[in-house]
Design a protein around this motif. Structure first.
Motif, mmCIF file in Angstrom:
data_model
loop_
_atom_site.group_PDB
_atom_site.id
_atom_site.type_symbol
_atom_site.label_atom_id
_atom_site.label_comp_id
_atom_site.label_asym_id
_atom_site.label_seq_id
_atom_site.Cartn_x
_atom_site.Cartn_y
_atom_site.Cartn_z
ATOM 1 N N ASP A 185 -12.388 1.790 -5.040
ATOM 2 C CA ASP A 185 -11.140 1.048 -5.693
ATOM 3 C C ASP A 185 -11.622 -0.219 -5.643
ATOM 4 O O ASP A 185 -11.698 -1.404 -6.771
ATOM 5 C CB ASP A 185 -10.510 0.660 -4.670
ATOM 6 C CG ASP A 185 -9.664 2.472 -5.014
ATOM 7 O OD1 ASP A 185 -9.235 2.506 -5.631
ATOM 8 O OD2 ASP A 185 -9.201 2.392 -3.646
ATOM 9 N N THR A 220 -4.454 3.452 4.413
ATOM 10 C CA THR A 220 -3.721 2.143 4.849
ATOM 11 C C THR A 220 -2.609 2.531 5.488
ATOM 12 O O THR A 220 -2.087 1.255 5.064
ATOM 13 C CB THR A 220 -2.928 1.872 3.456
ATOM 14 O OG1 THR A 220 -2.253 3.172 2.994
ATOM 15 C CG2 THR A 220 -4.342 1.704 2.464
ATOM 16 N N TRP A 270 0.826 -1.299 0.149
ATOM 17 C CA TRP A 270 0.080 -0.304 0.100
ATOM 18 C C TRP A 270 0.963 1.388 -0.086
ATOM 19 O O TRP A 270 0.388 1.984 0.150
ATOM 20 C CB TRP A 270 -0.881 0.092 1.464
ATOM 21 C CG TRP A 270 -1.822 -0.894 1.143
ATOM 22 C CD1 TRP A 270 -1.908 -2.084 2.181
ATOM 23 C CD2 TRP A 270 -3.130 -1.548 1.054
ATOM 24 N NE1 TRP A 270 -2.491 -2.945 2.615
ATOM 25 C CE2 TRP A 270 -3.460 -2.789 0.618
ATOM 26 C CE3 TRP A 270 -3.771 -1.273 -0.661
ATOM 27 C CZ2 TRP A 270 -4.751 -3.708 0.261
ATOM 28 C CZ3 TRP A 270 -4.747 -1.768 -1.100
ATOM 29 C CH2 TRP A 270 -4.975 -3.033 -0.678
ATOM 30 N N SER A 322 1.862 3.158 -2.649
ATOM 31 C CA SER A 322 1.178 3.962 -3.407
ATOM 32 C C SER A 322 0.185 4.222 -3.242
ATOM 33 O O SER A 322 -0.626 4.966 -3.981
ATOM 34 C CB SER A 322 1.701 3.736 -5.121
ATOM 35 O OG SER A 322 1.162 2.175 -5.258
ATOM 36 N N THR A 323 -0.273 3.610 -2.161
ATOM 37 C CA THR A 323 -2.257 3.869 -2.715
ATOM 38 C C THR A 323 -2.260 4.163 -0.443
ATOM 39 O O THR A 323 -2.824 3.257 0.248
ATOM 40 C CB THR A 323 -2.514 2.406 -2.402
ATOM 41 O OG1 THR A 323 -2.023 1.968 -3.429
ATOM 42 C CG2 THR A 323 -4.257 2.720 -2.325
ATOM 43 N N ARG A 364 -5.037 5.737 0.336
ATOM 44 C CA ARG A 364 -6.220 5.630 1.015
ATOM 45 C C ARG A 364 -6.751 4.156 0.024
ATOM 46 O O ARG A 364 -6.267 4.528 -1.282
ATOM 47 C CB ARG A 364 -7.856 6.680 1.050
ATOM 48 C CG ARG A 364 -6.700 7.709 1.729
ATOM 49 C CD ARG A 364 -8.059 8.799 2.480
ATOM 50 N NE ARG A 364 -8.490 7.583 3.018
ATOM 51 C CZ ARG A 364 -8.922 7.960 4.751
ATOM 52 N NH1 ARG A 364 -7.791 8.544 5.037
ATOM 53 N NH2 ARG A 364 -9.783 7.319 4.920
ATOM 54 N N VAL A 365 -7.490 3.183 0.440
ATOM 55 C CA VAL A 365 -8.514 2.471 -0.456
ATOM 56 C C VAL A 365 -9.911 2.661 -0.227
ATOM 57 O O VAL A 365 -10.114 2.676 1.232
ATOM 58 C CB VAL A 365 -7.569 0.869 0.261
ATOM 59 C CG1 VAL A 365 -8.053 0.184 1.022
ATOM 60 C CG2 VAL A 365 -8.365 0.455 -1.436
ATOM 61 N N SER A 389 -13.980 4.055 3.729
ATOM 62 C CA SER A 389 -12.698 5.046 3.354
ATOM 63 C C SER A 389 -11.469 4.356 4.377
ATOM 64 O O SER A 389 -11.427 4.915 5.176
ATOM 65 C CB SER A 389 -12.287 5.802 3.224
ATOM 66 O OG SER A 389 -11.241 6.483 2.321
#
Length: 491
Positions: free
Chosen positions: A273, A194, A160, A162-163, A165-166, A191
């Motif tokens: 997502d 991460t 995660w 590069s993410t 929030r998912v 939401s």
């Protein structure tokens, strides 16, 4: 004779602890060395697997989220158990005294059979759990909800990274033989931060009107100015609307899901997502499989009969208690008495989701695993790719320890008939960027835990789904309705 019998028992027991070890002092010592060497090699491989994956918990997560590894585990365990049992039997045959009375020989055979069961019973359970898990993964993850081929994720040193929030769309569907298509009865977007696991649950009302249609959605040809035809065009009808115009969605296997996800992107101002769809009828089965769920029932909640009058048959009384699947489903869905009807029900649904997440402890899940896996496989589907399950397991563990807050879109902060979507997007953005409180409120210590109360009301009569008896009201609050609040305190 008795001395030889004791020796035979000890060597047979040794082969039970470590296959082949009981043969090392017999004429079959070469076979014993081979079997013991294979055992040590297998044990070393297991230890290395745990070390490589930074501990037993992470190793179990990696193993439990890979269909290939689970199949390998089942096959390897089955073969190893057979070889192990053969080692026990061979040790018994090689070491048993020939001149013992029949009764003593019978006792040695019984002991050997018992030692074989000591190996076979747990091995059979390992094989069973591995195959159940593999079957569940295949039925739930990466199945019918996948919209298009998923790109292979680029490995990251930190999952995660590069993410930040998912966003996961949690959809409760009341589809069934007496319904047409999938009805989006309960809609929540989770939401998740991460990095910390802090989560905001955004409740979307099922009766939201005039929702915007994305420009790249084929329904824009029919509804160029949004899904707008009064109270007949609610957001929960969009799935069926899209399915009724499949001819517009060329090459799309799931127009309903495509549409509802795109509309939520437009409404909330965030990108969805992943999606998790749960059949609400199967929700009852899942809660029962988990042994119930502890809920602080904020107000007396009605259980009622069929339309058109919805006669009240019993109640779930206010107070902290463990609800079984039947009562948990009613607590999530009942709306006869709530002042806000659908909106108050939305709050209860988020409370139940929060309780299930927080109470899913590994020991209980393992003990009830076959039933839980069966309930999940039959009633849950998702487009989360199986290749990312290990990362998701880590994230869920973070969520369990973090803060879960709630932002409900209700008449307290929006108009469902004439919604201001710019204001809704701002509310969502503020909720996601505002840090959670540094300390979590504790649950009331005076609340008692009991079995669900569902007795009929002592006073009042139902009429058209209403009663003259006023149920216990929810605690008052002065919290800004446009602000995400700690769900633990709200529940």
């Amino acid at each position: 004779g008795s001395r030889q019998a004791r020796r035979s028992m000890m060597l047979t027991a040794a082969s039970t602890l470590a296959p082949g070890s009981g043969l090392l002092t017999t004429t079959r010592r070469t076979l014993g060395r081979v079997l013991l060497g294979l055992f040590v090699l297998l044990l070393g491989a297991g230890i290395a697997f745990v070390v490589v994956h930074s501990g037993p918990l992470k190793a179990a997560v990696v193993l439990g989220t890979s269909e290939n590894l689970l199949l390998a585990l089942a096959v390897l365990t089955g073969v190893a158990a057979v070889v192990w049992v053969l080692a026990i039997v061979v040790t018994h045959l090689v070491t048993r005294p020939r001149n013992l009375p029949h009764s003593h020989q019978g006792l040695l055979r019984v002991l050997t059979a018992a030692l074989c069961l000591v190996v076979l019973a747990p091995s059979a359970e390992v094989v069973r759990y591995a195959l159940i898990t593999r079957d569940t993964l295949g039925g739930v993850f990466g199945g019918s909800l996948v919209q298009k081929p998923q790109p292979t994720p680029t490995p990251e040193a930190t999952p995660w990274a590069s993410t930040p929030r998912v966003n996961v769309f949690l959809l409760g569907s009341d589809a069934g033989p007496d319904r047409t298509g999938v009805r989006t009865d309960s809609m929540i977007v989770a939401s998740i931060d991460t990095r910390t696991g802090d989560t905001v649950l955004i409740g979307i009302p099922r009766n939201l009107e005039r929702v915007p249609i994305p420009k790249d959605n084929p329904l824009i040809k029919i509804w160029p100015h949004g899904y707008d035809c009064g109270d007949k065009c609610l957001i929960n009808a969009l799935w069926v609307e899209a399915e009724n115009h499949k001819e517009l969605f060329v090459g799309d296997p799931n127009p309903g899901l495509t549409t509802i996800r795109g509309v939520l992107d437009e409404v909330l101002g965030i990108h969805i997502d992943y999606t998790v769809i749960a059949d609400l009828a199967g929700f009852r089965q899942l809660v029962d499989a988990m042994g119930g769920v502890e809920i602080n029932v904020l107000e007396d909640t009605a259980i009622y009969g069929p339309p058109p009058n919805y006669p009240i048959t019993s109640w779930i009384r206010a107070g902290r208690q463990v609800l079984d699947g039947y009562h948990a489903l009613w607590y999530s869905r009942s709306r006869v008495y709530s002042k806000g009807s659908d909106f108050d029900r939305m709050k209860r649904q988020r409370c139940v989701v929060n309780a299930l997440i927080k109470q899913a402890n590994p020991a209980n899940l393992l003990r009830r695993y076959p039933d839980i896996a069966g309930a999940v496989k039959d009633n849950v589907s998702t487009d989360i790719p199986s290749s990312r399950l290990s990362d998701w397991a880590d994230l869920v563990l973070k969520v369990q320890k973090a803060t879960v807050r709630s932002l409900a879109l209700t008449p307290d902060n929006i108009s469902v008939v004439h919604p201001d979507y710019a204001a809704i997007k701002k509310m969502v953005a503020d909720a996601l960027t505002t840090p959670p409180p540094t300390s979590k409120p504790t649950s009331p210590s005076t609340a008692s835990t009991s079995t669900p109360s569902s007795s009929s009301p002592s006073t009042g009569a139902s009429s058209g789904g209403r009663t003259t008896t006023k149920p216990t009201s929810s605690p008052s609050t002065s919290v800004d309705p446009a602000t995400a609040v700690d769900l633990g305190a709200a529940c």
